[in-house]
Design a protein around this motif. Sequence first.
Motif, short mmCIF file in Angstrom:
data_model
loop_
_atom_site.label_atom_id
_atom_site.label_comp_id
_atom_site.label_asym_id
_atom_site.label_seq_id
_atom_site.Cartn_x
_atom_site.Cartn_y
_atom_site.Cartn_z
N VAL A 76 8.89 5.02 -4.53
CA VAL A 76 9.46 6.19 -4.33
C VAL A 76 8.05 7.22 -4.13
CG1 VAL A 76 10.88 7.71 -5.35
CG2 VAL A 76 11.52 5.40 -4.93
N VAL A 77 7.34 7.08 -5.12
CA VAL A 77 6.44 7.96 -5.17
C VAL A 77 5.38 8.26 -3.92
CG1 VAL A 77 4.07 8.60 -6.34
CG2 VAL A 77 5.96 8.03 -7.79
N LEU A 78 5.12 6.93 -3.38
CA LEU A 78 4.55 6.99 -2.29
C LEU A 78 5.11 7.51 -0.92
CD1 LEU A 78 1.78 5.73 -1.22
CD2 LEU A 78 3.01 4.02 -0.48
N VAL A 79 6.30 7.16 -0.64
CA VAL A 79 7.32 7.56 0.32
C VAL A 79 7.20 9.20 0.19
CG1 VAL A 79 9.50 7.48 1.35
CG2 VAL A 79 8.28 5.37 0.57
N VAL A 133 -19.89 2.65 -4.98
CA VAL A 133 -19.31 1.64 -5.52
C VAL A 133 -18.19 2.04 -6.72
CG1 VAL A 133 -19.95 -0.24 -7.47
CG2 VAL A 133 -21.55 0.22 -5.62
N GLY A 134 -16.87 1.38 -6.45
CA GLY A 134 -15.84 1.62 -7.25
C GLY A 134 -15.17 2.76 -6.51
N LEU A 135 -15.51 3.49 -5.66
CA LEU A 135 -14.59 4.57 -4.97
C LEU A 135 -13.77 4.06 -4.03
CD1 LEU A 135 -17.12 7.50 -3.80
CD2 LEU A 135 -14.81 7.68 -4.90
N ILE A 136 -13.60 2.68 -3.44
CA ILE A 136 -12.86 2.36 -2.49
C ILE A 136 -11.34 2.63 -3.06
CG2 ILE A 136 -12.81 -0.14 -3.42
CD1 ILE A 136 -12.66 -0.93 -0.31
N ASN A 137 -10.57 3.15 -2.14
CA ASN A 137 -9.17 3.42 -2.34
C ASN A 137 -8.27 2.40 -1.79
OD1 ASN A 137 -9.47 5.98 -3.89
ND2 ASN A 137 -10.10 6.93 -1.97
N LEU A 138 -8.03 1.33 -2.30
CA LEU A 138 -7.23 0.21 -1.66
C LEU A 138 -6.26 -0.32 -2.69
CD1 LEU A 138 -8.37 -2.59 -3.15
CD2 LEU A 138 -10.56 -2.16 -1.43
N GLY A 139 -5.32 -1.14 -2.21
CA GLY A 139 -4.23 -1.57 -3.03
C GLY A 139 -3.56 -0.62 -3.67
N ASP A 173 -5.72 4.89 4.45
CA ASP A 173 -4.93 3.49 4.47
C ASP A 173 -3.70 3.86 4.15
OD1 ASP A 173 -5.33 4.07 1.74
OD2 ASP A 173 -5.68 1.84 1.27
N PHE A 174 -3.10 5.01 4.30
CA PHE A 174 -1.64 5.26 3.96
C PHE A 174 -0.64 4.55 4.51
CE2 PHE A 174 2.45 7.69 4.71
CZ PHE A 174 2.72 7.84 3.48
N TYR A 175 -0.63 4.00 5.64
CA TYR A 175 0.25 3.11 6.53
C TYR A 175 0.23 1.65 5.98
CZ TYR A 175 1.05 7.07 9.47
OH TYR A 175 1.69 8.38 10.05
N GLU A 176 -1.16 1.26 5.67
CA GLU A 176 -1.35 0.18 5.17
C GLU A 176 -0.60 -0.14 3.61
OE1 GLU A 176 -4.37 0.60 8.08
OE2 GLU A 176 -3.82 1.93 6.54
N LEU A 177 -0.71 1.00 2.86
CA LEU A 177 -0.16 0.99 1.49
C LEU A 177 1.50 0.95 1.74
CD1 LEU A 177 -2.32 3.43 -0.54
CD2 LEU A 177 -1.72 1.30 -1.02
N ILE A 178 2.07 1.58 2.84
CA ILE A 178 3.61 1.59 3.01
C ILE A 178 3.90 0.14 3.35
CG2 ILE A 178 5.15 2.24 4.72
CD1 ILE A 178 4.63 4.63 2.81
N LEU A 179 3.07 -0.36 4.44
CA LEU A 179 3.38 -1.75 4.84
C LEU A 179 3.34 -2.68 3.50
CD1 LEU A 179 4.07 -3.97 6.88
CD2 LEU A 179 1.74 -4.04 7.51
N HIS A 180 2.15 -2.48 2.44
CA HIS A 180 2.18 -3.37 1.40
C HIS A 180 3.19 -3.09 0.49
CE1 HIS A 180 0.58 -4.47 -2.49
NE2 HIS A 180 -0.20 -5.30 -1.91
N SER A 238 -12.29 6.52 2.87
CA SER A 238 -11.62 7.37 1.86
C SER A 238 -11.90 8.69 2.17
CB SER A 238 -11.75 6.97 0.57
OG SER A 238 -13.07 7.74 0.16
N ASP A 239 -10.91 9.69 1.99
CA ASP A 239 -11.32 11.21 2.00
C ASP A 239 -12.13 11.46 0.90
OD1 ASP A 239 -9.46 11.36 4.10
OD2 ASP A 239 -7.50 11.64 2.58
#
Length: 411
Positions: free
Chosen positions: A239-242, A26-32, A251-258, A396-397
């Motif tokens: 910039v930081v993400l790229v 709970v609370g661990l999910i790495n999203l958004g 979910d790296f590619y989902e974050l890039i798309l987001h 999540s890793d």
Amino acid sequence: MSSVQKVRAAHLDVPENKHRRRGSSVGLINLGDTSVPGFSTMKVSASQRDRLEARMRELSAESKSDGAILRKILVAYKELTYRHSWINPFIVLVAIVGTFFFGDQKTTLHAYLEKLLVVSYHIEGTDQYGKGVNDFYFVGFYALFFTFFREFLMCCVLRPLAHFLGVKKAAKVKRFMEQTYSMIYYGLSGPLGLWVMSLTPLWFFETTPFYLDYPHKTHDFYFKVYYLGQAAFWVQQSVVLVLQLEKPRKDFYELILHHIVTIALIWCSYRFHFTWMGLAVYVTMDVSDFFLALSKTLNYLDSPAAGPFFVFFVFVWIYLRHYINIKILWSVLTEFKTVGEWELNWDTQQYKCWISQPIVFGLLFALQLLNAYWLFLIIRILYRYAVGGVAEDDRSDDEDDDEPSETKKDI
């Protein structure tokens, strides 16, 4: 123990018994966008640790010449800025601000710096500001400011706070720092967005004003600063993400798309005067991200409130990211054409027409699809929490998997 060994021991946080973390997810999910790393939370490779030790050996060596002393000063500065990643952007900011306020105000340089620091295109005799190319300079400068602000908080406030609160493992400290920074930012931008919204006919997420008073070619000072400030934040985050300063999450590619969709929405809404709609979307994202970051932070602190608060967060997420955003999507389908003028006129900057409607809907729908994907992950964790089943989120890793390779920078 040698000086190099002492430095290595001080910088490495290696658990005595390495094992996979098996606790509540709970609370661990790495999203958004609350998990985007920065320089102070970047993954440290073996080669970087080797260079660290080489610097320590060079600093420990005896210096007999002026050249050797100068070299040691340069190495010390490099090591200092490695540990305190806010120093370099701070120096650039001070140089720009100092030159602007204390330099000759009649020079071309001063006029250029004014574009960076101050919102442009004030309309004389009104409280309104127009739009133009100078806004890009403003966004760029404040993207640099957010780099400094983030790294300063990480190094000087949040890392010591993590240790004070009992968060010891290096990987967990990094996650705590990321989420707490997100709490601070969204905790400011969310209420500010709501306040700006309260000054417009949009309150509370009214959709008809999007189109009734379109096009919104000018804005008051607070609206423009808020909108461009948000753009600067997202540019810095992108910039930081790229740059991939940390090992990409699942979910790296989902974050890039987001981020691509978000930047496209920001630019298109600003350029084509759909900023009132953009303001509503900003608020739904920021407020929900604040509760997401708080939920994850409670988890890192092993708080007994983590579970109940996560349940509360789920309702906030569904209301803002789905109910409100679907309401906005529905308005694009139903009110976009029927409310206000409907034509393409480049001279009057009237862009609410047959070509903009599918573009606006497509970008918002893409954002909604990403939110729906993350909602699926949220519901799965909520189910596991409710039934007391699987303990970790398999998307999540594992936070402790590469714990021995993490570097903890000293303050």
